[in-house]
Write a protein that holds these residues in place. Structure first.
Motif, PDB file in Angstrom:
ATOM      1  N   LEU A 162       0.837  -1.200   0.000  1.00 44.98           N
ATOM      2  CA  LEU A 162       0.000   0.000   0.000  1.00 44.98           C
ATOM      3  C   LEU A 162       0.872   1.250   0.000  1.00 44.98           C
ATOM      4  CD1 LEU A 162      -3.112   0.408   0.116  1.00 44.98           C
ATOM      5  CD2 LEU A 162      -2.834   0.881   2.545  1.00 44.98           C
ATOM      6  N   GLU A 211       2.614   1.888  -3.337  1.00 42.20           N
ATOM      7  CA  GLU A 211       1.708   2.440  -4.356  1.00 42.20           C
ATOM      8  C   GLU A 211       1.197   3.828  -3.973  1.00 42.20           C
ATOM      9  OE1 GLU A 211       1.408   1.203  -7.230  1.00 42.20           O
ATOM     10  OE2 GLU A 211       2.292  -0.764  -6.843  1.00 42.20           O
ATOM     11  N   LEU A 236      -0.803   4.739  -1.621  1.00 42.80           N
ATOM     12  CA  LEU A 236      -2.233   4.730  -1.309  1.00 42.80           C
ATOM     13  C   LEU A 236      -2.414   4.725   0.202  1.00 42.80           C
ATOM     14  CD1 LEU A 236      -3.516   2.035  -3.819  1.00 42.80           C
ATOM     15  CD2 LEU A 236      -4.119   4.450  -3.823  1.00 42.80           C
ATOM     16  N   THR A 237      -3.483   5.364   0.654  1.00 40.10           N
ATOM     17  CA  THR A 237      -3.821   5.313   2.076  1.00 40.10           C
ATOM     18  C   THR A 237      -4.853   4.218   2.314  1.00 40.10           C
ATOM     19  OG1 THR A 237      -5.655   6.876   1.902  1.00 40.10           O
ATOM     20  CG2 THR A 237      -3.445   7.811   2.287  1.00 40.10           C
ATOM     21  N   ARG A 238      -4.987   3.849   3.557  1.00 40.19           N
ATOM     22  CA  ARG A 238      -6.006   2.862   3.923  1.00 40.19           C
ATOM     23  C   ARG A 238      -7.398   3.386   3.544  1.00 40.19           C
ATOM     24  NH1 ARG A 238      -7.071  -1.316   7.719  1.00 40.19           N
ATOM     25  NH2 ARG A 238      -9.194  -1.167   8.521  1.00 40.19           N
ATOM     26  N   ALA A 239      -7.629   4.670   3.787  1.00 43.30           N
ATOM     27  CA  ALA A 239      -8.924   5.277   3.474  1.00 43.30           C
ATOM     28  C   ALA A 239      -9.222   5.199   1.976  1.00 43.30           C
ATOM     29  CB  ALA A 239      -8.964   6.721   3.941  1.00 43.30           C
ATOM     30  N   GLU A 240      -8.225   5.444   1.153  1.00 46.14           N
ATOM     31  CA  GLU A 240      -8.423   5.363  -0.298  1.00 46.14           C
ATOM     32  C   GLU A 240      -8.755   3.933  -0.728  1.00 46.14           C
ATOM     33  OE1 GLU A 240      -5.528   8.955  -1.896  1.00 46.14           O
ATOM     34  OE2 GLU A 240      -4.617   7.048  -1.291  1.00 46.14           O
ATOM     35  N   LEU A 241      -8.044   2.971  -0.140  1.00 49.74           N
ATOM     36  CA  LEU A 241      -8.314   1.564  -0.453  1.00 49.74           C
ATOM     37  C   LEU A 241      -9.726   1.183  -0.026  1.00 49.74           C
ATOM     38  CD1 LEU A 241      -7.428  -1.243  -1.409  1.00 49.74           C
ATOM     39  CD2 LEU A 241      -6.484  -1.605   0.883  1.00 49.74           C
ATOM     40  N   THR A 289     -12.278   3.091   0.259  1.00 45.64           N
ATOM     41  CA  THR A 289     -13.217   3.745  -0.663  1.00 45.64           C
ATOM     42  C   THR A 289     -13.388   2.910  -1.922  1.00 45.64           C
ATOM     43  OG1 THR A 289     -12.690   5.937   0.192  1.00 45.64           O
ATOM     44  CG2 THR A 289     -13.655   5.832  -2.017  1.00 45.64           C
ATOM     45  N   VAL A 290     -12.282   2.411  -2.453  1.00 43.68           N
ATOM     46  CA  VAL A 290     -12.333   1.556  -3.648  1.00 43.68           C
ATOM     47  C   VAL A 290     -13.163   0.305  -3.347  1.00 43.68           C
ATOM     48  CG1 VAL A 290     -10.952   0.056  -5.143  1.00 43.68           C
ATOM     49  CG2 VAL A 290     -10.173   2.371  -4.656  1.00 43.68           C
ATOM     50  N   HIS A 312     -15.467  -0.173  -1.004  1.00 40.61           N
ATOM     51  CA  HIS A 312     -16.880   0.170  -0.799  1.00 40.61           C
ATOM     52  C   HIS A 312     -17.578   0.442  -2.123  1.00 40.61           C
ATOM     53  CE1 HIS A 312     -16.112   1.450   3.643  1.00 40.61           C
ATOM     54  NE2 HIS A 312     -16.133   0.154   3.487  1.00 40.61           N
ATOM     55  N   ARG A 313     -16.903   1.102  -3.034  1.00 36.26           N
ATOM     56  CA  ARG A 313     -17.500   1.389  -4.350  1.00 36.26           C
ATOM     57  C   ARG A 313     -17.737   0.120  -5.154  1.00 36.26           C
ATOM     58  NH1 ARG A 313     -14.224   6.862  -6.135  1.00 36.26           N
ATOM     59  NH2 ARG A 313     -15.366   8.237  -4.734  1.00 36.26           N
TER      60      ARG A 313
END
Length: 87
Positions: A13, A16, A18-23, A25-26, A28-29
């Protein structure tokens, strides 16, 4: 690989950027409510996320089906009792 067996691979992570929150979000979407549902999440070279859902054990699937049918029977029984009481 960003997620393996429902756990975040922290170094991947970070690599790349990326934050945990961004992951999350992906995920959940894509219809996942949490990491526990994810078998594997891979960031593809083109920037897309390939996510594989954990498959519940056969016993859990059967249990859910039995519970669904019991709820259905309970609803029908309740209707019958209401009709009988109202007649």
């Amino acid at each position: 690989m960003l997620v393996k067996d429902g756990r975040i691979v922290k170094h991947a992570l970070a690599q790349e950027l990326l934050t945990r929150a961004e992951l999350m979000t992906v995920l959940h979407r894509q219809g996942f409510s949490g990491l526990e549902e994810v078998e594997q999440c891979v960031l593809e070279p083109g920037g897309t996320f390939a996510i594989r859902r954990k498959v519940p054990p056969l016993e859990e699937i059967q249990h859910q089906e039995v519970m669904r049918r019991l709820d259905e029977i309970g609803g029908k029984l309740e209707l019958l009792l209401q009709r009988r009481g109202g007649a």
